[in-house]
Design an enzyme around this catalytic site. Structure first.
Site, PDB file in Angstrom:
ATOM      1  N   CYS A  80       9.697  26.748  36.139  1.00 16.27           N
ATOM      2  CA  CYS A  80       8.385  26.203  35.780  1.00 16.27           C
ATOM      3  C   CYS A  80       7.601  27.359  35.179  1.00 16.27           C
ATOM      4  CB  CYS A  80       7.677  25.642  37.002  1.00 16.27           C
ATOM      5  SG  CYS A  80       6.010  25.015  36.633  1.00 16.27           S
ATOM      6  N   GLU A  94       8.371  21.784  29.812  1.00 10.58           N
ATOM      7  CA  GLU A  94       9.667  22.412  29.611  1.00 10.58           C
ATOM      8  C   GLU A  94      10.044  22.257  28.145  1.00 10.58           C
ATOM      9  OE1 GLU A  94      11.337  24.437  31.081  1.00 10.58           O
ATOM     10  OE2 GLU A  94      10.823  24.305  33.212  1.00 10.58           O
TER      11      GLU A  94
END
Length: 218
Positions: free
Chosen positions: A2, A104
């Site tokens: 993340c 992402e």
């Protein structure tokens, strides 16, 4: 992993949602592009639940400076209990990191980075599992944190092989150490239907980009 996320919930609403006493040094919201080393909202319990600010980028006590080693924004669930940087924090200093969604990237045939925004399929926000650490050296003191990550579920693996550990509301107390043992069992991928995602504008590839259009689908 993340490496970027968004938080749009007002601080007072976060304090109410997490039943936490808010600090007076909380970061500005909304923030559609939270980046490593930014201050982030964190829920911790040091005898009472508190909503406070921490630097995203965990600093082990042996770092001689904030740039004294690798930037530790994530802690892998599979090794967190063994890694010297994280093993004490995993036992004693767990926290929640509120987020509205996270980003992402995939790549196209020309190797260009294509950003995706991942968010709760139902109502949000979500709470990432985190760990925190106080760091002090030469008169400089920082309270820092990292997001715990795990192997992605099947749906998420189409975008990336890792994902944050996202805690269900019923598990917040256990992760914070308020509800007995068993936190280790919470370090798992979210259910397949828990998240939705869509492509977003490559403007978010810049850590200087701002604004709600960053999470708008394209």
């Amino acid at each position: 992993m993340c490496g970027r996320f968004a938080i749009t919930l007002p601080s007072d609403a976060m304090a109410q949602l997490f039943d936490a006493v808010p600090g007076n040094d909380l970061p500005d919201v909304p923030n559609y592009n939270v980046c490593p080393t930014n201050n982030v909202h964190v829920v911790m319990n040091d005898g009472a639940r508190r909503l406070t600010a921490m630097r995203w980028g965990f600093l082990p006590h042996w770092y001689k400076a904030p740039i004294g080693g690798p930037l530790l924004i994530n802690a892998r669930a599979e090794t967190i209990a063994e890694k010297p940087a994280f093993k004490a924090a995993c036992r004693e200093r767990r926290c929640l990191i509120p987020a509205t969604g996270f980003y992402e990237w995939t790549k196209d045939e020309d190797d260009k980075r294509l950003p995706w925004y991942i968010f709760p399929a139902g109502e949000g926000p979500m709470a990432f599992a985190g760990v925190w650490q106080d760091w002090e050296r030469d008169g400089q003191a920082l309270r820092t944190c990292a997001v715990v990550t795990c192997a992605a579920n099947q749906a998420m693996s189409a975008i990336h092989h890792r994902m944050p550990v996202i805690l269900a509301r019923d598990d917040w107390s256990k992760w914070l150490g308020e509800d007995g043992h068993g936190a280790a069992a919470l370090m798992r991928a979210a259910p397949e239907d828990a998240l939705a995602f869509h492509r977003v504008d490559p403007r978010v590839n810049s850590n200087r980009a701002k604004g709600p259009e960053l999470i708008a689908p394209i």
